[in-house]
Design a protein around this motif. Structure first.
Motif, mmCIF file in Angstrom:
data_model
loop_
_atom_site.group_PDB
_atom_site.id
_atom_site.type_symbol
_atom_site.label_atom_id
_atom_site.label_comp_id
_atom_site.label_asym_id
_atom_site.label_seq_id
_atom_site.Cartn_x
_atom_site.Cartn_y
_atom_site.Cartn_z
ATOM 1 N N ASP A 55 0.708 -1.278 -0.345
ATOM 2 C CA ASP A 55 -0.110 0.334 -0.115
ATOM 3 C C ASP A 55 1.209 1.414 -0.060
ATOM 4 O O ASP A 55 1.840 1.170 0.814
ATOM 5 C CB ASP A 55 -0.651 0.330 1.161
ATOM 6 N N GLU A 56 0.231 2.017 -0.526
ATOM 7 C CA GLU A 56 1.361 3.574 -1.113
ATOM 8 C C GLU A 56 1.334 4.800 0.495
ATOM 9 O O GLU A 56 2.636 5.053 0.503
ATOM 10 C CB GLU A 56 0.676 4.387 -1.852
ATOM 11 N N GLY A 57 0.932 3.932 1.381
ATOM 12 C CA GLY A 57 0.712 4.318 2.640
ATOM 13 C C GLY A 57 1.423 3.438 3.820
ATOM 14 O O GLY A 57 1.566 4.098 5.300
ATOM 15 N N SER A 58 2.054 2.668 3.075
ATOM 16 C CA SER A 58 2.462 1.738 4.099
ATOM 17 C C SER A 58 3.846 1.734 4.345
ATOM 18 O O SER A 58 4.709 2.518 4.504
ATOM 19 C CB SER A 58 2.165 0.359 4.098
ATOM 20 N N GLU A 59 4.265 1.004 5.674
ATOM 21 C CA GLU A 59 6.136 1.671 6.238
ATOM 22 C C GLU A 59 6.890 0.894 5.561
ATOM 23 O O GLU A 59 8.065 1.577 5.137
ATOM 24 C CB GLU A 59 6.100 0.934 7.395
ATOM 25 N N GLU A 60 6.134 -0.441 4.819
ATOM 26 C CA GLU A 60 7.192 -0.910 3.898
ATOM 27 C C GLU A 60 7.304 0.339 2.447
ATOM 28 O O GLU A 60 8.427 -0.116 1.603
ATOM 29 C CB GLU A 60 6.556 -2.183 3.274
ATOM 30 N N HIS A 61 6.619 0.431 1.866
ATOM 31 C CA HIS A 61 6.958 2.123 0.964
ATOM 32 C C HIS A 61 7.758 2.494 1.539
ATOM 33 O O HIS A 61 8.348 3.067 -0.074
ATOM 34 C CB HIS A 61 5.192 2.008 0.416
ATOM 35 N N ARG A 62 7.967 3.356 2.370
ATOM 36 C CA ARG A 62 8.074 4.501 2.845
ATOM 37 C C ARG A 62 9.693 4.098 2.615
ATOM 38 O O ARG A 62 10.849 4.462 2.452
ATOM 39 C CB ARG A 62 7.928 4.698 4.438
ATOM 40 N N ARG A 63 9.853 2.234 3.484
ATOM 41 C CA ARG A 63 11.628 1.784 3.423
ATOM 42 C C ARG A 63 11.826 1.585 2.061
ATOM 43 O O ARG A 63 13.305 1.903 1.887
ATOM 44 C CB ARG A 63 11.481 0.120 4.114
ATOM 45 N N SER A 64 10.642 1.103 1.029
ATOM 46 C CA SER A 64 11.360 0.791 -0.137
ATOM 47 C C SER A 64 11.817 2.366 -1.282
ATOM 48 O O SER A 64 12.614 1.872 -1.507
ATOM 49 C CB SER A 64 10.194 0.270 -0.893
ATOM 50 N N MET A 65 10.728 3.151 -1.160
ATOM 51 C CA MET A 65 11.237 4.526 -1.351
ATOM 52 C C MET A 65 12.629 5.267 -0.231
ATOM 53 O O MET A 65 13.697 5.582 -1.702
ATOM 54 C CB MET A 65 10.200 5.521 -1.028
ATOM 55 N N ALA A 66 12.882 4.971 0.649
ATOM 56 C CA ALA A 66 14.004 5.469 1.092
ATOM 57 C C ALA A 66 14.980 5.034 0.680
ATOM 58 O O ALA A 66 15.985 5.347 0.459
ATOM 59 C CB ALA A 66 14.168 5.652 3.144
ATOM 60 N N ALA A 67 15.110 3.977 0.458
ATOM 61 C CA ALA A 67 16.620 3.142 -0.036
ATOM 62 C C ALA A 67 16.969 3.690 -1.814
ATOM 63 O O ALA A 67 18.007 2.988 -1.754
ATOM 64 C CB ALA A 67 15.946 1.815 -0.299
ATOM 65 N N ARG A 68 16.162 3.733 -2.271
ATOM 66 C CA ARG A 68 16.506 4.507 -3.556
ATOM 67 C C ARG A 68 17.131 5.929 -3.465
ATOM 68 O O ARG A 68 17.742 6.407 -4.565
ATOM 69 C CB ARG A 68 15.040 4.618 -4.440
ATOM 70 N N HIS A 69 16.943 6.243 -2.738
ATOM 71 C CA HIS A 69 18.236 7.741 -2.323
ATOM 72 C C HIS A 69 19.510 7.536 -1.559
ATOM 73 O O HIS A 69 19.302 6.660 -1.149
ATOM 74 C CB HIS A 69 16.817 9.043 -1.281
#
Length: 69
Positions: A55-69
């Motif tokens: 889910d785009e609002g989930s903690e897993e999504h935030r971790r995934s996005m943070a790993a790209r930066h």
């Protein structure tokens, strides 16, 4: 809204599939895998991808996005 990032599956790829359902995302990801990576979509691959849909609002999504930066 849910999403799947190809890079979460270990690929060096910026593709993101988005949709309201896992089935919708699996269809997009399967087409992408075949066209961009010349991969055959097996039941095992589909199961792996399904575990990486967030889910785009989930903690897993935030971790995934943070790993790209």
């Amino acid at each position: 809204m849910k999403d799947f990032h190809c890079s979460d599956a270990g690929m060096k790829c910026d593709f993101v599939a988005r949709g309201e359902s896992k089935d919708e995302i699996l269809r997009q990801a399967g087409q992408h895998a075949q066209q961009a990576h010349q991969m055959t979509v097996t039941p095992e691959l589909a199961k792996k991808v399904e575990t990486l849909i967030h889910d785009e609002g989930s903690e897993e999504h935030r971790r995934s996005m943070a790993a790209r930066h």
